[in-house]
Design a protein around this motif. Structure first.
Motif, PDB file in Angstrom:
ATOM      1  N   ILE A 113       4.491 -10.128   1.104  1.00 35.52           N
ATOM      2  CA  ILE A 113       3.249  -9.494   0.666  1.00 35.52           C
ATOM      3  C   ILE A 113       3.640  -8.222  -0.083  1.00 35.52           C
ATOM      4  O   ILE A 113       4.187  -7.290   0.511  1.00 35.52           O
ATOM      5  CB  ILE A 113       2.338  -9.182   1.858  1.00 35.52           C
ATOM      6  CG1 ILE A 113       1.998 -10.482   2.595  1.00 35.52           C
ATOM      7  CG2 ILE A 113       1.072  -8.462   1.410  1.00 35.52           C
ATOM      8  CD1 ILE A 113       1.335 -10.277   3.934  1.00 35.52           C
ATOM      9  N   PRO A 114       3.371  -8.182  -1.378  1.00 35.24           N
ATOM     10  CA  PRO A 114       3.822  -7.030  -2.178  1.00 35.24           C
ATOM     11  C   PRO A 114       2.959  -5.794  -1.961  1.00 35.24           C
ATOM     12  O   PRO A 114       1.788  -5.882  -1.592  1.00 35.24           O
ATOM     13  CB  PRO A 114       3.681  -7.539  -3.618  1.00 35.24           C
ATOM     14  CG  PRO A 114       2.571  -8.544  -3.551  1.00 35.24           C
ATOM     15  CD  PRO A 114       2.688  -9.196  -2.192  1.00 35.24           C
ATOM     16  N   LEU A 115       3.553  -4.638  -2.163  1.00 32.63           N
ATOM     17  CA  LEU A 115       2.838  -3.372  -2.138  1.00 32.63           C
ATOM     18  C   LEU A 115       3.456  -2.492  -3.208  1.00 32.63           C
ATOM     19  O   LEU A 115       4.598  -2.057  -3.072  1.00 32.63           O
ATOM     20  CB  LEU A 115       2.934  -2.702  -0.771  1.00 32.63           C
ATOM     21  CG  LEU A 115       2.159  -1.390  -0.609  1.00 32.63           C
ATOM     22  CD1 LEU A 115       0.659  -1.646  -0.657  1.00 32.63           C
ATOM     23  CD2 LEU A 115       2.527  -0.697   0.692  1.00 32.63           C
ATOM     24  N   ALA A 116       2.710  -2.254  -4.291  1.00 30.78           N
ATOM     25  CA  ALA A 116       3.257  -1.499  -5.424  1.00 30.78           C
ATOM     26  C   ALA A 116       3.630  -0.076  -5.013  1.00 30.78           C
ATOM     27  O   ALA A 116       4.703   0.424  -5.358  1.00 30.78           O
ATOM     28  CB  ALA A 116       2.252  -1.485  -6.566  1.00 30.78           C
ATOM     29  N   LYS A 117       2.751   0.588  -4.262  1.00 31.14           N
ATOM     30  CA  LYS A 117       2.992   1.956  -3.829  1.00 31.14           C
ATOM     31  C   LYS A 117       2.460   2.145  -2.417  1.00 31.14           C
ATOM     32  O   LYS A 117       1.475   1.518  -2.030  1.00 31.14           O
ATOM     33  CB  LYS A 117       2.308   2.956  -4.770  1.00 31.14           C
ATOM     34  CG  LYS A 117       2.855   2.973  -6.182  1.00 31.14           C
ATOM     35  CD  LYS A 117       2.119   3.995  -7.026  1.00 31.14           C
ATOM     36  CE  LYS A 117       2.670   4.046  -8.451  1.00 31.14           C
ATOM     37  NZ  LYS A 117       1.934   5.047  -9.277  1.00 31.14           N
ATOM     38  N   GLN A 118       3.111   3.023  -1.664  1.00 36.71           N
ATOM     39  CA  GLN A 118       2.597   3.350  -0.343  1.00 36.71           C
ATOM     40  C   GLN A 118       1.216   4.018  -0.491  1.00 36.71           C
ATOM     41  O   GLN A 118       1.043   4.890  -1.345  1.00 36.71           O
ATOM     42  CB  GLN A 118       3.534   4.322   0.373  1.00 36.71           C
ATOM     43  CG  GLN A 118       4.914   3.765   0.657  1.00 36.71           C
ATOM     44  CD  GLN A 118       4.906   2.716   1.730  1.00 36.71           C
ATOM     45  OE1 GLN A 118       4.841   1.518   1.440  1.00 36.71           O
ATOM     46  NE2 GLN A 118       4.969   3.133   2.973  1.00 36.71           N
ATOM     47  N   PRO A 119       0.235   3.626   0.318  1.00 33.35           N
ATOM     48  CA  PRO A 119      -1.067   4.283   0.211  1.00 33.35           C
ATOM     49  C   PRO A 119      -0.981   5.755   0.587  1.00 33.35           C
ATOM     50  O   PRO A 119      -0.269   6.133   1.519  1.00 33.35           O
ATOM     51  CB  PRO A 119      -1.933   3.511   1.211  1.00 33.35           C
ATOM     52  CG  PRO A 119      -0.991   2.808   2.111  1.00 33.35           C
ATOM     53  CD  PRO A 119       0.253   2.564   1.329  1.00 33.35           C
ATOM     54  N   GLN A 276      -8.673   8.218  -0.420  1.00 35.25           N
ATOM     55  CA  GLN A 276      -7.429   7.545  -0.770  1.00 35.25           C
ATOM     56  C   GLN A 276      -7.162   7.789  -2.250  1.00 35.25           C
ATOM     57  O   GLN A 276      -7.954   7.427  -3.122  1.00 35.25           O
ATOM     58  CB  GLN A 276      -7.501   6.047  -0.495  1.00 35.25           C
ATOM     59  CG  GLN A 276      -6.167   5.354  -0.771  1.00 35.25           C
ATOM     60  CD  GLN A 276      -6.131   3.891  -0.354  1.00 35.25           C
ATOM     61  OE1 GLN A 276      -7.062   3.389   0.259  1.00 35.25           O
ATOM     62  NE2 GLN A 276      -5.055   3.204  -0.678  1.00 35.25           N
ATOM     63  N   THR A 277      -6.032   8.403  -2.538  1.00 40.58           N
ATOM     64  CA  THR A 277      -5.708   8.780  -3.915  1.00 40.58           C
ATOM     65  C   THR A 277      -4.546   7.970  -4.483  1.00 40.58           C
ATOM     66  O   THR A 277      -4.159   8.167  -5.638  1.00 40.58           O
ATOM     67  CB  THR A 277      -5.388  10.290  -3.982  1.00 40.58           C
ATOM     68  OG1 THR A 277      -4.483  10.631  -2.901  1.00 40.58           O
ATOM     69  CG2 THR A 277      -6.644  11.114  -3.839  1.00 40.58           C
ATOM     70  N   GLN A 278      -4.004   7.066  -3.687  1.00 42.13           N
ATOM     71  CA  GLN A 278      -2.961   6.132  -4.175  1.00 42.13           C
ATOM     72  C   GLN A 278      -2.989   4.878  -3.321  1.00 42.13           C
ATOM     73  O   GLN A 278      -3.153   4.950  -2.124  1.00 42.13           O
ATOM     74  CB  GLN A 278      -1.585   6.780  -4.098  1.00 42.13           C
ATOM     75  CG  GLN A 278      -0.436   5.845  -4.497  1.00 42.13           C
ATOM     76  CD  GLN A 278       0.890   6.543  -4.576  1.00 42.13           C
ATOM     77  OE1 GLN A 278       1.085   7.415  -5.420  1.00 42.13           O
ATOM     78  NE2 GLN A 278       1.830   6.213  -3.689  1.00 42.13           N
TER      79      GLN A 278
END
Length: 278
Positions: A113-119, A276-278
Motif C-alpha cells: 500500500i503506497p504512501l507518497a508522504k507521511q501525513p 492536515q497539511t500533508q
C-alpha cells in the motif's frame, strides 16, 4: 482501470484445493479453495473493495488483512465469489491471510500500500503552532483515529488540560470550562510498535483500561521511555517536526487544581485549529 490481482502460487493453490477440485454436494466432501484475490484500489484511507474467487466459498472463509479496518462482506456472494469492503489504514507491505471455517490456511500473500508522504497535521494553539508528522506504518489504527478527529473539527477550541513541566503536555479532550464532549469509540492499544516515548513524540492518553484511548493525546517534553511498557504501554504515533518551541512554551505555563483536575493551566492554552497539511 485494471484491478490489482494477487494470485496464489501453483504449489499453494494445489494445497488449497486438496488436489481434487471436487465440488460434491455433500458438505463433508466439499472443500473451499481460493483461485484469485483482487482489489479495486489500494489507496491510504480510502475504501477498498476486495474480491475473492474460488470454489465452495459458501462454506465460509475468514479474511485477515493487516492494512484494513472493519472488513465487511458485501451482499451478492456466490459459491465461487465473495466481495468485501474495508478502509485502508496500513501502509507499506501488509499481509492478507484467508482461512476456512476450521482455520486452515487457504491463501497468504503480501500487498504493498503506497504512501507518497507521511501525513502531517498543523496544530495552532494560543501560544503558537506545532507541526506533527504521523506514522501510519507503525500505528495505523491510532493515526487513522487521530485524523478522523482532525477532519471532523473535534479538536478546535479544546485545551491542554494537564501540563507537567518535566513530563508531558496533555490535551484534546476538554473544553475551556473543563467539560468533556462526546467522543468516538475507543481504539485498540498499539503500544510496542517500535516507536518510543521520546521528547517531541505524540502518544495517545488512556485510562487504566488498555484499549480505552479516544481523543486525548500527549506530547512528551522529555524522554519518557518508561511509558513504552509501564502499565501496558502508551502508543506513540508521531512526532513534532516543527514548533517544538511552542511545546516548550506550553510546558512552563502556571498550573493549578481546577474542577478536581490537577496540573491545569491557570490561563487556558487553546487549540485554535488542527488541520492536515500533508
Amino acid at each position: 482501470m485494471k484491478l490489482p490481482v494477487f494470485l496464489l502460487s501453483s504449489v499453494a493453490l494445489l494445497s488449497a484445493c486438496g488436489g481434487s477440485g471436487s465440488d460434491s454436494s455433500s458438505p463433508a466432501t466439499r472443500k473451499v479453495s481460493i483461485s484469485e484475490v483482487s482489489s479495486d484500489q489500494l489507496v491510504y484511507r480510502k475504501t477498498s473493495v476486495i474480491t475473492v474467487k474460488g470454489q465452495n466459498l459458501d462454506l465460509g472463509i475468514n479474511m485477515s488483512h493487516q492494512g484494513c479496518l472493519k472488513i465487511t462482506e458485501l451482499t451478492g456472494s456466490t459459491p465461487t465469489q465473495k466481495v468485501f469492503s474495508c478502509k485502508i489504514i496500513g501502509v507499506g507491505s501488509v499481509p492478507i491471510v484467508i482461512s476456512d471455517g476450521s482455520s486452515n490456511s487457504l491463501y497468504a500473500n503480501n500487498v504493498t500500500i503506497p504512501l507518497a508522504k507521511q501525513p502531517q497535521v498543523t496544530m495552532t494553539t494560543s501560544l503558537g503552532s506545532v507541526v506533527l508528522e504521523l506514522n501510519p506504518a507503525k500505528a495505523p489504527i491510532t493515526v487513522d483515529n487521530f485524523l478522523n478527529y482532525v477532519e471532523s473539527g473535534f479538536y478546535v477550541n479544546k485545551i491542554f488540560h494537564r501540563v507537567i513541566q518535566d513530563f508531558m503536555i496533555q490535551g484534546g479532550g476538554f473544553n475551556a470550562d473543563l467539560t468533556q464532549p462526546a467522543t468516538q469509540a475507543p481504539i485498540k492499544l498499539e503500544a510496542g510498535n517500535g516507536l518510543s516515548n521520546l521528547r517531541g513524540t505524540i502518544a495517545m492518553a488512556r485510562t487504566e483500561v488498555l484499549d480505552s484511548a479516544t481523543a486525548q493525546f500527549f506530547i512528551n517534553v522529555v524522554d519518557n521511555q518508561a511509558l513504552d511498557t509501564n502499565a501496558g504501554g502508551y502508543a506513540v504515533f508521531g512526532k513534532v517536526v516543527s514548533g517544538i518551541e511552542t511545546v516548550d512554551k506550553i510546558k512552563v505555563v502556571p498550573t493549578s487544581t481546577r474542577g478536581g483536575l490537577q496540573n491545569v493551566p491557570v490561563t487556558s492554552v487553546l487549540i485554535n485549529s488542527m488541520i492536515q497539511t500533508q
